[in-house]
Motif scaffolding. Structure first.
Motif, PDB file in Angstrom:
ATOM      1  N   ALA A  82       5.579  -9.744  -9.556  1.00 25.66           N
ATOM      2  CA  ALA A  82       6.566  -9.811 -10.649  1.00 25.66           C
ATOM      3  C   ALA A  82       6.766  -8.428 -11.258  1.00 25.66           C
ATOM      4  N   LEU A  83       5.678  -7.673 -11.412  1.00 28.03           N
ATOM      5  CA  LEU A  83       5.778  -6.320 -11.971  1.00 28.03           C
ATOM      6  C   LEU A  83       6.455  -5.370 -10.989  1.00 28.03           C
ATOM      7  N   LEU A  84       6.235  -5.583  -9.697  1.00 28.60           N
ATOM      8  CA  LEU A  84       6.930  -4.779  -8.691  1.00 28.60           C
ATOM      9  C   LEU A  84       8.436  -5.078  -8.750  1.00 28.60           C
ATOM     10  N   LEU A  85       8.794  -6.357  -8.865  1.00 27.16           N
ATOM     11  CA  LEU A  85      10.210  -6.732  -8.957  1.00 27.16           C
ATOM     12  C   LEU A  85      10.840  -6.125 -10.207  1.00 27.16           C
ATOM     13  N   ALA A  86      10.090  -6.110 -11.320  1.00 24.04           N
ATOM     14  CA  ALA A  86      10.616  -5.502 -12.555  1.00 24.04           C
ATOM     15  C   ALA A  86      10.955  -4.039 -12.305  1.00 24.04           C
ATOM     16  N   ARG A  87      10.151  -3.385 -11.487  1.00 23.31           N
ATOM     17  CA  ARG A  87      10.333  -1.958 -11.205  1.00 23.31           C
ATOM     18  C   ARG A  87      11.498  -1.685 -10.263  1.00 23.31           C
ATOM     19  N   VAL A  88      11.757  -2.605  -9.316  1.00 26.76           N
ATOM     20  CA  VAL A  88      12.738  -2.301  -8.268  1.00 26.76           C
ATOM     21  C   VAL A  88      14.071  -3.033  -8.378  1.00 26.76           C
ATOM     22  N   ASN A  89      14.122  -4.163  -9.085  1.00 28.91           N
ATOM     23  CA  ASN A  89      15.384  -4.906  -9.145  1.00 28.91           C
ATOM     24  C   ASN A  89      16.451  -4.074  -9.837  1.00 28.91           C
ATOM     25  N   GLY A  90      17.611  -3.988  -9.176  1.00 32.12           N
ATOM     26  CA  GLY A  90      18.719  -3.219  -9.726  1.00 32.12           C
ATOM     27  C   GLY A  90      18.821  -1.803  -9.170  1.00 32.12           C
ATOM     28  N   SER A  92      19.300   1.141  -6.152  1.00 30.09           N
ATOM     29  CA  SER A  92      20.025   1.324  -4.895  1.00 30.09           C
ATOM     30  C   SER A  92      18.988   1.467  -3.782  1.00 30.09           C
ATOM     31  N   ALA A  93      19.432   1.425  -2.539  1.00 33.74           N
ATOM     32  CA  ALA A  93      18.519   1.579  -1.404  1.00 33.74           C
ATOM     33  C   ALA A  93      17.801   2.929  -1.472  1.00 33.74           C
ATOM     34  N   ASN A  94      18.526   4.002  -1.837  1.00 30.12           N
ATOM     35  CA  ASN A  94      17.899   5.326  -1.932  1.00 30.12           C
ATOM     36  C   ASN A  94      16.852   5.378  -3.031  1.00 30.12           C
ATOM     37  N   GLU A  95      17.149   4.797  -4.192  1.00 30.96           N
ATOM     38  CA  GLU A  95      16.173   4.782  -5.293  1.00 30.96           C
ATOM     39  C   GLU A  95      14.940   3.984  -4.906  1.00 30.96           C
ATOM     40  N   LEU A  96      15.158   2.905  -4.173  1.00 29.77           N
ATOM     41  CA  LEU A  96      14.051   2.052  -3.737  1.00 29.77           C
ATOM     42  C   LEU A  96      13.061   2.842  -2.874  1.00 29.77           C
ATOM     43  N   ARG A  97      13.604   3.702  -2.006  1.00 28.26           N
ATOM     44  CA  ARG A  97      12.737   4.506  -1.123  1.00 28.26           C
ATOM     45  C   ARG A  97      11.908   5.521  -1.904  1.00 28.26           C
ATOM     46  N   GLU A  98      12.309   5.842  -3.138  1.00 28.59           N
ATOM     47  CA  GLU A  98      11.597   6.843  -3.938  1.00 28.59           C
ATOM     48  C   GLU A  98      10.567   6.241  -4.886  1.00 28.59           C
ATOM     49  N   VAL A  99      10.434   4.913  -4.906  1.00 29.76           N
ATOM     50  CA  VAL A  99       9.497   4.268  -5.832  1.00 29.76           C
ATOM     51  C   VAL A  99       8.060   4.681  -5.494  1.00 29.76           C
ATOM     52  N   ASP A 100       7.356   5.125  -6.514  1.00 26.87           N
ATOM     53  CA  ASP A 100       5.948   5.528  -6.393  1.00 26.87           C
ATOM     54  C   ASP A 100       5.095   4.351  -6.857  1.00 26.87           C
ATOM     55  N   LEU A 101       4.669   3.536  -5.891  1.00 32.55           N
ATOM     56  CA  LEU A 101       3.922   2.321  -6.200  1.00 32.55           C
ATOM     57  C   LEU A 101       2.616   2.593  -6.957  1.00 32.55           C
ATOM     58  N   PRO A 116      -8.139  -1.929  -2.459  1.00 25.23           N
ATOM     59  CA  PRO A 116      -7.378  -1.410  -1.315  1.00 25.23           C
ATOM     60  C   PRO A 116      -6.535  -2.486  -0.627  1.00 25.23           C
ATOM     61  N   SER A 117      -7.065  -3.705  -0.499  1.00 24.56           N
ATOM     62  CA  SER A 117      -6.287  -4.751   0.188  1.00 24.56           C
ATOM     63  C   SER A 117      -5.080  -5.170  -0.645  1.00 24.56           C
ATOM     64  N   ARG A 118      -5.224  -5.245  -1.981  1.00 27.88           N
ATOM     65  CA  ARG A 118      -4.069  -5.585  -2.833  1.00 27.88           C
ATOM     66  C   ARG A 118      -3.049  -4.459  -2.793  1.00 27.88           C
ATOM     67  N   SER A 119      -3.542  -3.242  -2.823  1.00 24.24           N
ATOM     68  CA  SER A 119      -2.654  -2.082  -2.757  1.00 24.24           C
ATOM     69  C   SER A 119      -1.866  -2.088  -1.451  1.00 24.24           C
ATOM     70  N   ASN A 120      -2.563  -2.352  -0.351  1.00 27.51           N
ATOM     71  CA  ASN A 120      -1.900  -2.425   0.956  1.00 27.51           C
ATOM     72  C   ASN A 120      -0.884  -3.558   0.983  1.00 27.51           C
ATOM     73  N   GLY A 121      -1.236  -4.686   0.391  1.00 28.69           N
ATOM     74  CA  GLY A 121      -0.336  -5.831   0.362  1.00 28.69           C
ATOM     75  C   GLY A 121       0.929  -5.528  -0.420  1.00 28.69           C
ATOM     76  N   LEU A 122       0.780  -4.896  -1.596  1.00 28.91           N
ATOM     77  CA  LEU A 122       1.949  -4.543  -2.407  1.00 28.91           C
ATOM     78  C   LEU A 122       2.798  -3.504  -1.691  1.00 28.91           C
ATOM     79  N   ASN A 123       2.143  -2.596  -1.002  1.00 27.66           N
ATOM     80  CA  ASN A 123       2.874  -1.597  -0.222  1.00 27.66           C
ATOM     81  C   ASN A 123       3.654  -2.278   0.907  1.00 27.66           C
ATOM     82  N   ALA A 124       3.051  -3.317   1.503  1.00 26.86           N
ATOM     83  CA  ALA A 124       3.744  -4.076   2.557  1.00 26.86           C
ATOM     84  C   ALA A 124       4.988  -4.756   1.980  1.00 26.86           C
TER      85      ALA A 124
END
Length: 134
Positions: A82-90, A92-101, A116-124
């Motif tokens: 949900a927090l990842l969606l808050a960060r990325v919804n809205g 553009s594709a270019n902005e999405l590629r620049e997100v620093d998780l 590490p496994s949660r981090s990898n999962g969110l990165n996935a």
């Protein structure tokens, strides 16, 4: 980079939290706010590979900006998604590629709780979002 309004709200809320217990409660609350996906939407085609917990993700382009919907059966993961969606919804594709998780979850004071496994999962999940924009 400009932050979506919901991301600004999330950052303010989590930065005001005093300690991990309050952040954990907030995390669960954010997860509960995710609209549930239908049975049809919780299909293998929408399942994100690379997550220990099952995460389903869908995205659509609206006026040049991406809107994502996601769900997980794991409460903690649902909150993180949900927090990842808050960060990325809205974005553009270019902005999405620049997100620093890691940076985003660091701003929220949650980086120590990201194993590490949660981090990898969110990165996935983020990589799947980027793939959907292609």
């Amino acid at each position: 980079m400009n932050l979506p309004a919901e991301a600004v709200t999330a950052r303010q809320t989590f930065q005001q939290a005093s300690g991990w217990e309050q952040r954990a409660r907030l995390l669960m609350q954010w997860g509960e706010r995710l609209p549930p996906l239908s049975e049809a939407e919780r299909c293998d085609a929408n399942l994100v590979n690379g997550c220990e917990s099952q995460v389903w993700l869908m995205g659509r382009l609206q006026d040049g900006h991406w809107q994502f919907a996601a769900s997980s059966e794991a409460r903690l993961i649902r909150g993180l998604v949900a927090l990842l969606l808050a960060r990325v919804n809205g974005l553009s594709a270019n902005e999405l590629r620049e997100v620093d998780l890691p940076g985003w979850f660091g701003e929220l004071g949650l980086s120590r709780q990201l194993s590490p496994s949660r981090s990898n999962g969110l990165n996935a999940v983020l990589q799947r979002m980027i793939a959907l924009t292609r």
